[in-house]
Design an enzyme around this catalytic site. Structure first.
Site, short mmCIF file in Angstrom:
data_model
loop_
_atom_site.label_atom_id
_atom_site.label_comp_id
_atom_site.label_asym_id
_atom_site.label_seq_id
_atom_site.Cartn_x
_atom_site.Cartn_y
_atom_site.Cartn_z
N GLY A 118 20.42 0.37 -67.24
CA GLY A 118 21.27 1.37 -67.87
C GLY A 118 22.52 0.70 -68.40
N GLY A 120 25.43 -0.31 -67.19
CA GLY A 120 26.01 -1.47 -66.50
C GLY A 120 25.22 -2.74 -66.73
N THR A 141 17.40 5.11 -67.01
CA THR A 141 18.38 5.76 -66.11
C THR A 141 18.02 7.24 -66.02
OG1 THR A 141 20.60 6.68 -65.89
CG2 THR A 141 20.10 5.79 -68.03
N ILE A 142 18.10 7.75 -64.81
CA ILE A 142 17.81 9.19 -64.67
C ILE A 142 18.87 10.01 -65.41
CG2 ILE A 142 16.57 9.00 -62.47
CD1 ILE A 142 19.17 10.16 -61.14
N ASP A 143 20.06 9.42 -65.62
CA ASP A 143 21.17 10.19 -66.23
C ASP A 143 20.98 10.45 -67.73
OD1 ASP A 143 22.28 10.10 -63.75
OD2 ASP A 143 23.95 8.78 -64.26
N MET A 185 22.40 14.83 -59.36
CA MET A 185 23.10 13.63 -59.80
C MET A 185 23.47 13.81 -61.28
SD MET A 185 21.47 10.27 -58.10
CE MET A 185 21.91 9.78 -56.45
N GLY A 186 24.18 12.86 -61.80
CA GLY A 186 24.65 12.94 -63.18
C GLY A 186 26.14 12.75 -63.14
N GLU A 238 26.97 16.47 -60.19
CA GLU A 238 27.95 15.89 -59.26
C GLU A 238 29.29 15.59 -59.94
OE1 GLU A 238 26.40 12.15 -57.85
OE2 GLU A 238 26.07 11.41 -59.88
N HIS A 288 19.45 11.36 -54.05
CA HIS A 288 18.47 10.33 -54.41
C HIS A 288 17.03 10.83 -54.45
CE1 HIS A 288 22.05 8.01 -53.43
NE2 HIS A 288 21.55 7.08 -54.22
O1 F6P Z 1 23.30 6.13 -62.55
C1 F6P Z 1 22.28 6.68 -61.81
C2 F6P Z 1 22.81 7.37 -60.56
O2 F6P Z 1 21.71 7.91 -59.86
C3 F6P Z 1 23.86 8.44 -60.83
O3 F6P Z 1 23.31 9.67 -61.23
C4 F6P Z 1 24.55 8.49 -59.49
O4 F6P Z 1 25.87 8.96 -59.63
C5 F6P Z 1 24.53 7.07 -59.04
O5 F6P Z 1 23.48 6.43 -59.71
C6 F6P Z 1 24.37 6.91 -57.54
O6 F6P Z 1 24.48 5.58 -57.21
P1 F6P Z 1 24.03 4.97 -55.79
O7 F6P Z 1 22.53 4.87 -55.79
O8 F6P Z 1 24.70 3.66 -55.72
O9 F6P Z 1 24.50 5.94 -54.73
#
Ligand code: F6P
Length: 365
Positions: A118, A120, A141-143, A185-186, A238, A288
């Site tokens: 994604g 990063g 990315t799921i986002d 998430m998001g 979130e 997750h």
């Molecule tokens: O970027 C993908 C994501 O799942 C976001 O939706 C979420 O905020 C973040 O990663 C959570 O990260 P981690 O797996 O480090 O808790």
């Protein structure tokens, strides 16, 4: 004219998502079957290239993984070689270890590095492109918040998982006459909440791009209650925030390139709604769960199309590009275009207008 590619590396970086294995399989199978290219799997994202942890991927290694969630290569969302964290005497220090990555790339004899990631991961990938490595990016990315592509794989599965959860929440909400808040998430983009909220019939959808007003969403819950609908479903990303306020930060992962971890908005909303409406409220944080498990058919197909296109680009000597989806077609754009800005939900987009036209409240009017 075909470019001579004999050996490629492949890594998955950032948060995992369904479809990563489908993409690895597609890259490796097209490379091996169509072009007799050797494929080197790099473990745990860029961390594996810093620590030189790799393994050759043969046909058998990528056979039978199409429907498998996660990534057989492992991943890391802390491995930025340009800002590599090390803990010494309980203190974090950062150094630039990008030359180690470049040396390892050369010593492995790679002709191209495929980076599946994604925002990063692809920002790091672009920096290596600028340092002269042959890079091809595949968006995941799921986002769904990467620019330049209509879809990242992983998103469809996350929406499917969230919708399934909302459907289940619906029946218990109705039975108990409760307000059920579902937190998805998001982080910066509300795509998952918007799509799953629409698909699951959420009465209220709250996303980062449309700051909400408490009075407005409380009025919506009360209005439903007065009309005999004693239950309501609130789908909240979130990263959603009230007008003039901020998203709730759950924790800061200092060693991560994107250190903010959000969470807690769902609980706060449920408590506030219960206090102001006297309707019993509950919260479910999907977290997750959205990222795990088997990818949908759509994500498997998309990841496979991306993987095959990525190999096509490499064999044509076209580097520094990210494969992408434009409408129904697989295309490619410069990586720098994809990472230039996040792709956010426009508050005036047709999807938001459609949701409003069926009575969904976004807490803004
Ligand atoms: O970027 C993908 C994501 O799942 C976001 O939706 C979420 O905020 C973040 O990663 C959570 O990260 P981690 O797996 O480090 O808790």
């Amino acid at each position: 004219m075909k470019h001579l590619i004999q050996k490629i590396g492949i890594l998955t970086g950032g948060g995992d998502c369904p479809g990563l294995n489908a993409a690895i399989r597609a890259v490796a199978k097209s490379a091996i079957l169509d072009h007799q290219i050797k494929v080197i799997g790099i473990k745990d994202g860029f961390q594996g290239l810093i620590e030189n942890r790799t393994r050759q991927l043969d046909y058998e290694d990528v056979s039978g993984i199409l429907s498998l969630g996660g990534t057989i290569l492992g991943t890391s969302n802390k491995a930025n070689p340009f800002k590599w964290p090390e803990i010494r005497d309980a203190r974090i220090t950062y150094s630039d270890v990008s030359e180690i990555v470049i040396n390892n790339y050369r010593e492995l004899g790679l002709d191209c590095l495929f980076c599946i990631g994604g925002d990063g991961t692809l920002t790091v990938a672009q920096k290596f492109k600028e340092k002269g490595l042959n890079i091809i990016a595949i968006p995941k990315t799921i986002d769904n918040d990467l620019s330049g592509t209509d879809r990242t794989f992983g998103f469809d599965t996350a929406v499917f998982n969230a919708t399934e959860a909302i459907d289940k929440i619906h029946t218990t909400a109705e039975s108990h006459h409760r307000v059920m808040v579902v937190e998805t998430m998001g982080r910066y983009a509300g795509w998952i909440a918007l799509h799953s909220g629409l698909a699951g019939g959420g009465d209220i959808i709250l996303i980062p791009e449309i700051p909400y007003d408490y009075d407005c969403l409380i009025a919506k819950v009360k209005e439903r209650s007065q009309k005999g609908k004693k239950y309501s479903i609130v789908v909240v990303a979130e990263g959603a925030k009230p007008k003039g306020g901020q998203a709730i930060v759950k924790k800061v992962v200092e060693t991560s390139p994107d250190p903010i971890r959000l969470g807690g908005i769902g609980l706060m909303l449920a408590e506030e709604i219960e206090r102001r409406t006297e309707l019993e409220s509950r919260v479910t944080v999907l977290g997750h769960l959205l990222r795990g498990g088997t990818p949908t058919a759509f994500d498997r197909v998309l990841a496979t199309r991306y993987g095959a296109k990525a190999i096509e680009l490499a064999t044509e000597g076209k580097f520094g590009l990210m494969v992408c989806l434009h409408g129904q077609e697989i295309a490619s754009i410069p990586i720098e275009e994809a990472i230039s800005q996040l792709k956010l939900v426009s508050p005036s987009s047709s999807l938001v207008r459609v949701a409003k036209s069926v009575g969904t409240c976004f807490g803004d009017e």
